[in-house]
Design an enzyme around this catalytic site. Structure first.
Site, PDB file in Angstrom:
ATOM      1  N   ARG A  72       0.918  -3.598  13.056  1.00 16.19           N
ATOM      2  CA  ARG A  72       0.254  -3.754  14.346  1.00 16.19           C
ATOM      3  C   ARG A  72       0.892  -4.947  15.050  1.00 16.19           C
ATOM      4  O   ARG A  72       1.300  -5.900  14.389  1.00 16.19           O
ATOM      5  CB  ARG A  72      -1.248  -4.031  14.170  1.00 16.19           C
ATOM      6  CG  ARG A  72      -2.055  -2.825  13.747  1.00 16.19           C
ATOM      7  CD  ARG A  72      -2.323  -1.906  14.930  1.00 16.19           C
ATOM      8  NE  ARG A  72      -3.074  -0.730  14.552  1.00 16.19           N
ATOM      9  CZ  ARG A  72      -2.521   0.411  14.120  1.00 16.19           C
ATOM     10  NH1 ARG A  72      -1.221   0.501  14.022  1.00 16.19           N
ATOM     11  NH2 ARG A  72      -3.273   1.431  13.807  1.00 16.19           N
TER      12      ARG A  72
ATOM     13  N   GLY B  83       0.841  -1.192   0.000  1.00 14.54           N
ATOM     14  CA  GLY B  83       0.000   0.000   0.000  1.00 14.54           C
ATOM     15  C   GLY B  83       0.874   1.239   0.000  1.00 14.54           C
ATOM     16  O   GLY B  83       2.016   1.200  -0.435  1.00 14.54           O
TER      17      GLY B  83
ATOM     18  N   GLU C 165       0.529  -3.692  23.811  1.00  4.88           N
ATOM     19  CA  GLU C 165       1.186  -2.456  24.243  1.00  4.88           C
ATOM     20  C   GLU C 165       0.471  -1.893  25.466  1.00  4.88           C
ATOM     21  O   GLU C 165      -0.749  -1.978  25.560  1.00  4.88           O
ATOM     22  CB  GLU C 165       1.142  -1.422  23.113  1.00  4.88           C
ATOM     23  CG  GLU C 165       2.064  -1.795  21.988  1.00  4.88           C
ATOM     24  CD  GLU C 165       1.892  -0.923  20.756  1.00  4.88           C
ATOM     25  OE1 GLU C 165       1.517   0.256  20.891  1.00  4.88           O
ATOM     26  OE2 GLU C 165       2.136  -1.444  19.667  1.00  4.88           O
TER      27      GLU C 165
ATOM     28  N   HIS D 126       6.395   2.487  20.101  1.00  4.09           N
ATOM     29  CA  HIS D 126       5.362   2.903  19.145  1.00  4.09           C
ATOM     30  C   HIS D 126       5.521   4.367  18.742  1.00  4.09           C
ATOM     31  O   HIS D 126       4.661   5.203  19.012  1.00  4.09           O
ATOM     32  CB  HIS D 126       3.949   2.651  19.678  1.00  4.09           C
ATOM     33  CG  HIS D 126       2.935   2.527  18.552  1.00  4.09           C
ATOM     34  ND1 HIS D 126       1.778   1.789  18.662  1.00  4.09           N
ATOM     35  CD2 HIS D 126       2.902   3.044  17.307  1.00  4.09           C
ATOM     36  CE1 HIS D 126       1.083   1.852  17.516  1.00  4.09           C
ATOM     37  NE2 HIS D 126       1.755   2.620  16.685  1.00  4.09           N
TER      38      HIS D 126
END
Lengths: 313, 314
Positions: free
Chosen positions: A232, A153, A261, A279
């Protein structure tokens, strides 16, 4: 516009929360127990929900809000939002693509280099005074390696473009082969993993891609292979990843996301071939502000009857 | 037979020597002069080798190949160095004698350029700082995100557009960076904007990347004035030589926030690194490791062997 009721279901940038509060009647439904009370009292008036990567309206919540018209997510990933239910109910959904594409792609290359060239370990080697005892050892060259991208993508394509600057060969897997792409396509993730040196996870999280990186894929990537996850945490079977790294079945990993997380498996802390980040992809103030503005602009467009800027549904 | 192998006098030793020996164990008779304190001629005696049978030297910058050494070896025809520079070799004597000097070319340009980009992304995204935060290797302090971290649109000022500078430029172009450079001479075959002086380059840049050799002219080419011109959002990446930057001034600028950060692979007095840098999160430090990859070492060894082969077979 000040009388339009908006429900916030996840923590977002303070700037966004403040602006939402200024422009709309904002209800705080971040805490699930608080949310139940808010929904009970105000369900009949709520016309919009603001979500993020950490929380979004599931089918039950969507059902409970009869006046819901739009869900605007402060994220690219919308795996916490029941898209099917939204489609069914005619609820629009927007996300924040593009503003963070470049940043996440930049970070991906940085992670690959950090793992292969042991940048963090080198930095520790100097800070600890160990350099005085002798030179650092040889690490692995990045230029010219084969980079496999799972999901070609926007982000995957941006990673590929950067990797080409290092004379890397690019190959990819996606649900469907892209006929316009100049990169080599593999029809399965295992085949992709078998044929690349670095595997980058860059696809959306869906029920199909949950644990798409499993033991078989990890073994195919192999003792010299490196896994980079900027997608993810749930893309990867984390216990399998940990055991593969501990046993040397996988050459290394660069991880910005984790299954639970902020919990990060402590077994990884002592591994020099693993780089762990809190993150940070898309986390700069500049990018988050751009994302926030996109959320606000989409909501504004919707309530003015104008076309949405970045609709998903 | 051992005595039929061409003798190869080894000085230094080159960092790649162990790999060279393992790749070519039966091609040369290695005379490891680097491991002896004896003067050369005495050392050769202990190796039962007459000086006139030594036709080739393999060296690096750790030991000088002096005129004296060259004069002691009447048959010397080639000096292969595992470096690009050859300051450590007496070129006057070589010219006089018609001795070939074989240096490395661009074997490590890609690896060094990769390191420059790695350091830059690490400084901007705080990768090393993030890694030690997650691994709990430092006392807990809440994590703070950088204010901006996209590379795209950043103005990169490359000091020295040689092989390495060109590789750095090529990589950063793929991130949509804007490339500018300062070099001794403008390069007509590149479209990057040329700056005839470093101060102007620094004023217009967000990042300075040092890719030039260290000479009398380039010592401290990045001094306090240049750092202040680069400014509070500026980042310095040094993969050249430590003394290209005034290290004391750099430390002061980093501690006072006069520049945003630095990625450093080289230092003025290696392996000593100013300890004030150790507590900073906006600095990434590397132990002169830009060319320390197996690929690079193997390529370098192959290149040296090829040069020696060509010489011995001619």
């Amino acid at each position: 516009m000040g009388t339009i009721s908006v429900l916030l279901v996840a923590k977002v940038l303070p700037y966004l929360e403040q602006e939402l509060d200024k422009r709309y009647k904002l209800f705080d439904g971040i805490d699930p127990s608080q949310r139940a009370a808010v929904v009970r009292d105000h369900a009949a008036s709520i016309r919009a929900v603001v979500a993020s990567s950490s929380g979004g309206p599931d089918a039950a919540l969507i059902e409970a809000l009869p006046k819901l018209e739009i869900v605007s997510s402060f994220s690219v990933g919308v795996d916490k939002i029941d898209l099917e239910k939204c489609k069914e109910r005619g609820v629009r959904v927007t996300n924040t693509p593009d503003v963070l594409t470049d940043e996440v792609a930049d970070l991906t290359i940085g992670l690959i280099l950090a793992v292969l060239r042991r940048i963090c370990e080198c930095d520790r080697y100097v800070r600890s005074g160990n350099w005085k005892k002798g030179d650092y050892k040889l690490t692995t060259k990045f230029s010219g390696k084969t980079v496999g991208i799972l999901g070609l993508g926007r982000i995957g394509a941006a990673v590929a473009k950067r990797a080409e600057g290092f004379d890397c060969k690019i190959c990819y897997y996606s649900r469907n082969e892209k006929p316009d792409s100049k990169y080599k396509y593999y029809p399965s993730v295992v085949e992709l993993a078998s044929n690349c040196d670095v595997l980058v996870v860059a696809c959306p999280l869906t029920p199909e891609t949950h644990h798409i990186i499993n033991r078989e894929v990890i073994n195919a990537l192999g003792p010299k292979g490196v896994l980079i996850n900027i997608g993810r945490g749930k893309h990867v079977d984390e216990p399998e990843l940990v055991s593969a790294l501990l046993e040397g079945r996988l050459g290394g990993a660069g991880l910005d996301v984790f299954e639970n997380e902020p919990h990060v498996p402590e077994e990884l802390f002592g591994l020099e071939n693993v780089v762990l980040l809190p993150h940070v992809g898309s986390a700069t103030v500049e990018t988050r502000t751009a994302m926030a503005n996109l959320v606000l602009d989409n909501l504004e467009a919707h309530f003015l009857g104008k076309p949405l800027l970045t609709p998903l549904v | 037979m051992d005595s039929e192998l061409p003798p190869l006098l080894v000085l230094g030793p080159p960092a790649v020597f162990n790999i060279f020996k393992s790749q070519y164990p039966h091609k040369y008779r290695f005379l490891n002069a680097f491991s002896s304190d004896l003067p050369l001629l005495q050392f050769l005696q202990t190796q039962n080798t007459h000086p006139s049978s030594v036709r080739a030297i393999f060296c690096n910058q750790r030991q000088l190949v002096t005129a004296d050494i060259i004069r002691s070896l009447p048959s010397l025809g080639i000096i292969a160095t595992s470096t690009v520079g050859y300051d450590h070799i007496d070129t006057t004597e070589c010219r006089r004698r018609g001795i070939q000097i074989a240096t490395l070319g661009s074997q490590f340009a890609a690896d060094v350029a990769d390191m420059a980009v790695a350091l830059l992304i690490d400084v901007i995204f705080k990768i090393s700082a993030g890694d030690r935060f997650v691994k709990k290797l430092v006392p807990f302090k809440p994590w703070s995100f950088p204010s901006d971290s996209k590379l795209g649109g950043k103005r990169i000022g490359i000091i020295g557009l040689g092989r390495i500078g060109a590789e750095v430029a090529k990589r950063l172009e793929a991130f949509d960076c804007i490339i500018m450079y300062h070099s001794r001479n403008k390069n007509p075959s590149v479209s990057y904007t040329f700056y005839s002086n470093v101060l102007d380059l620094a004023s217009d840049s967000d990042v300075l990347v040092l890719c030039c050799p260290l000479t009398e002219q380039t010592k401290y080419i990045v001094n306090k004035e240049v750092m202040l011109a680069l400014g509070k959002d500026g980042i310095i990446v040094n993969i050249g030589r430590g003394a290209l930057v005034d290290e004391n001034e750099l430390v002061q600028c980093l501690m006072k926030g006069e520049i945003r950060g630095a990625g450093l692979d080289v230092f003025e007095n290696e392996p000593y690194v100013p300890k004030e840098l150790f507590s900073l999160d906006n600095v990434v430090l590397s132990p002169h490791a830009a060319a320390l990859t197996l690929d690079c070492f193997m390529d370098s060894c192959r290149h040296v062997a090829k040069s020696l082969d060509a010489f011995f077979s001619s």
